[in-house]
Design a protein around this motif. Sequence first.
Motif, PDB file in Angstrom:
ATOM      1  N   ILE A  45       0.824  -1.204   0.000  1.00  0.00           N
ATOM      2  CA  ILE A  45       0.000   0.000   0.000  1.00  0.00           C
ATOM      3  C   ILE A  45       0.864   1.262   0.000  1.00  0.00           C
ATOM      4  CG2 ILE A  45      -1.690   1.336   1.321  1.00  0.00           C
ATOM      5  CD1 ILE A  45      -2.829  -1.339   2.308  1.00  0.00           C
ATOM      6  N   THR A  46       1.846   1.295   0.897  1.00  0.00           N
ATOM      7  CA  THR A  46       2.668   2.500   1.031  1.00  0.00           C
ATOM      8  C   THR A  46       3.623   2.695  -0.138  1.00  0.00           C
ATOM      9  OG1 THR A  46       4.250   1.240   2.386  1.00  0.00           O
ATOM     10  CG2 THR A  46       2.552   2.509   3.541  1.00  0.00           C
ATOM     11  N   SER A  47       3.921   1.637  -0.874  1.00  0.00           N
ATOM     12  CA  SER A  47       4.817   1.770  -2.024  1.00  0.00           C
ATOM     13  C   SER A  47       4.072   2.104  -3.308  1.00  0.00           C
ATOM     14  CB  SER A  47       5.631   0.484  -2.218  1.00  0.00           C
ATOM     15  OG  SER A  47       4.776  -0.623  -2.453  1.00  0.00           O
ATOM     16  N   GLY A  48       2.749   2.238  -3.219  1.00  0.00           N
ATOM     17  CA  GLY A  48       1.959   2.672  -4.371  1.00  0.00           C
ATOM     18  C   GLY A  48       1.573   1.581  -5.349  1.00  0.00           C
ATOM     19  N   VAL A  49       1.654   0.328  -4.916  1.00  0.00           N
ATOM     20  CA  VAL A  49       1.243  -0.780  -5.786  1.00  0.00           C
ATOM     21  C   VAL A  49      -0.255  -0.683  -6.057  1.00  0.00           C
ATOM     22  CG1 VAL A  49       1.031  -3.283  -5.973  1.00  0.00           C
ATOM     23  CG2 VAL A  49       3.071  -2.277  -4.954  1.00  0.00           C
ATOM     24  N   THR A  50      -0.650  -0.896  -7.290  1.00  0.00           N
ATOM     25  CA  THR A  50      -2.066  -0.842  -7.657  1.00  0.00           C
ATOM     26  C   THR A  50      -2.497  -2.194  -8.220  1.00  0.00           C
ATOM     27  OG1 THR A  50      -1.535   0.005  -9.874  1.00  0.00           O
ATOM     28  CG2 THR A  50      -1.975   1.630  -8.143  1.00  0.00           C
ATOM     29  N   GLY A  51      -3.777  -2.405  -8.264  1.00  0.00           N
ATOM     30  CA  GLY A  51      -4.317  -3.653  -8.793  1.00  0.00           C
ATOM     31  C   GLY A  51      -5.687  -3.919  -8.215  1.00  0.00           C
ATOM     32  N   GLN A  52      -6.357  -4.887  -8.740  1.00  0.00           N
ATOM     33  CA  GLN A  52      -7.721  -5.187  -8.322  1.00  0.00           C
ATOM     34  C   GLN A  52      -7.802  -5.589  -6.856  1.00  0.00           C
ATOM     35  OE1 GLN A  52      -9.588  -8.134 -10.774  1.00  0.00           O
ATOM     36  NE2 GLN A  52     -11.559  -8.013  -9.729  1.00  0.00           N
ATOM     37  N   GLU A  53      -6.784  -6.270  -6.359  1.00  0.00           N
ATOM     38  CA  GLU A  53      -6.805  -6.719  -4.966  1.00  0.00           C
ATOM     39  C   GLU A  53      -6.289  -5.653  -4.006  1.00  0.00           C
ATOM     40  OE1 GLU A  53      -4.702 -10.356  -4.627  1.00  0.00           O
ATOM     41  OE2 GLU A  53      -6.097 -11.507  -5.881  1.00  0.00           O
ATOM     42  N   VAL A  54      -5.369  -4.816  -4.457  1.00  0.00           N
ATOM     43  CA  VAL A  54      -4.742  -3.845  -3.571  1.00  0.00           C
ATOM     44  C   VAL A  54      -5.548  -2.557  -3.460  1.00  0.00           C
ATOM     45  CG1 VAL A  54      -2.620  -2.522  -3.122  1.00  0.00           C
ATOM     46  CG2 VAL A  54      -2.485  -4.804  -4.134  1.00  0.00           C
ATOM     47  N   ASP A  55      -6.216  -2.157  -4.522  1.00  0.00           N
ATOM     48  CA  ASP A  55      -6.922  -0.866  -4.533  1.00  0.00           C
ATOM     49  C   ASP A  55      -7.938  -0.712  -3.401  1.00  0.00           C
ATOM     50  OD1 ASP A  55      -5.441  -0.067  -6.663  1.00  0.00           O
ATOM     51  OD2 ASP A  55      -6.981  -0.418  -8.185  1.00  0.00           O
ATOM     52  N   PRO A  56      -8.795  -1.710  -3.131  1.00  0.00           N
ATOM     53  CA  PRO A  56      -9.725  -1.559  -1.994  1.00  0.00           C
ATOM     54  C   PRO A  56      -9.009  -1.386  -0.660  1.00  0.00           C
ATOM     55  CG  PRO A  56     -10.406  -3.360  -3.417  1.00  0.00           C
ATOM     56  CD  PRO A  56      -9.036  -2.960  -3.865  1.00  0.00           C
ATOM     57  N   LEU A  57      -7.864  -2.075  -0.499  1.00  0.00           N
ATOM     58  CA  LEU A  57      -7.091  -1.935   0.727  1.00  0.00           C
ATOM     59  C   LEU A  57      -6.516  -0.525   0.845  1.00  0.00           C
ATOM     60  CD1 LEU A  57      -5.081  -5.308   0.618  1.00  0.00           C
ATOM     61  CD2 LEU A  57      -7.300  -4.875   1.691  1.00  0.00           C
ATOM     62  N   THR A  58      -6.069   0.029  -0.276  1.00  0.00           N
ATOM     63  CA  THR A  58      -5.514   1.379  -0.290  1.00  0.00           C
ATOM     64  C   THR A  58      -6.567   2.411   0.087  1.00  0.00           C
ATOM     65  OG1 THR A  58      -3.945   0.712  -2.023  1.00  0.00           O
ATOM     66  CG2 THR A  58      -4.289   3.077  -1.697  1.00  0.00           C
ATOM     67  N   HIS A  59      -7.778   2.233  -0.406  1.00  0.00           N
ATOM     68  CA  HIS A  59      -8.867   3.170  -0.105  1.00  0.00           C
ATOM     69  C   HIS A  59      -9.216   3.169   1.377  1.00  0.00           C
ATOM     70  CE1 HIS A  59     -10.204   2.573  -4.557  1.00  0.00           C
ATOM     71  NE2 HIS A  59      -9.246   3.487  -4.444  1.00  0.00           N
ATOM     72  N   ALA A  60      -9.120   2.002   2.014  1.00  0.00           N
ATOM     73  CA  ALA A  60      -9.465   1.901   3.436  1.00  0.00           C
ATOM     74  C   ALA A  60      -8.290   2.248   4.345  1.00  0.00           C
ATOM     75  CB  ALA A  60      -9.941   0.483   3.751  1.00  0.00           C
ATOM     76  N   PHE A  61      -7.099   2.338   3.786  1.00  0.00           N
ATOM     77  CA  PHE A  61      -5.875   2.468   4.581  1.00  0.00           C
ATOM     78  C   PHE A  61      -5.869   3.699   5.475  1.00  0.00           C
ATOM     79  CE2 PHE A  61      -1.285   3.551   4.985  1.00  0.00           C
ATOM     80  CZ  PHE A  61      -0.866   2.384   5.606  1.00  0.00           C
TER      81      PHE A  61
END
Length: 273
Positions: A45-61
């Motif tokens: 999340i903190t390194s800016g990785v994007t993708g279908q699985e990571v994006d929802p986690l990033t939004h909630a982070f």
Amino acid sequence: MTLLTPIVRAFRSELLKCRRWSMVAGTGIMLVVSAFFAYLTFHQITSGVTGQEVDPLTHAFSTSLGLITVVGQARSFIIVVSLIMITVNLAAEWSQGTWRNLLVREPRRLPLLVGKMLALLLFVLGSMTLALVASSALILVTAGAQGVQTAAWTSVSGISAWFAFFGNEVLCLIGICLLGMLIAILTRSTGIAVGVALAYVLVPEGIIAMVWQEGSRWFPIRTFNFLPGSVFPADVGPIPPQGYTAALLTALVWMAVIVAGSFIAFRWQDINA
């Protein structure tokens, strides 16, 4: 008092057995791997990785649910390790002939099973608690070291969310462990019990959900998983489609059915080894 005495004796006896290296190793593996999953998710999340699985986690982070969203990524692994601990310990009693020896001293089967299972549940839940607390502490320390804002995580809402997640995870794990108890009693073989338990937890209900979405929501594993999933954001956790109250009541009913089935099977089994 007469009924409680054999339960307490079985409980204390099983707690001593929980100090075996295999049980301690299970706790250690749960702790280390859970912390690794949490850190890996945090790093992605903190390194800016994007993708279908990571994006929802990033939004909630950055919200009050950020910490449990990161820590919760190890849930499946915790469930698998806990299930193995339960099934191996119970099924091994037949393989090693322990039940026969124990029943010579204590012929009342159900108090013996209750005491043993209570000790195993206490150990497993303690291991899970240690893993979640350690993972949360690691992420908070790492976030502080990297200058990531954690005010939302440690706010009243964030702490309430963490305890809500923890409480529902306890219920989920109790249900999973009770199912492992039933499978161990029915199979009476360590290898078969572990294989059947893992196969059922990981495969069948997911396949059923693909062809029968409406009915699969009431199956035990999915219902147990809905409880902690209800705390996560909708695009992260398995939100109970039937509503949290209905999912909780269904989970409790399943637990009661599993316990009753285990007691009946264990009560009338022919234990000759």
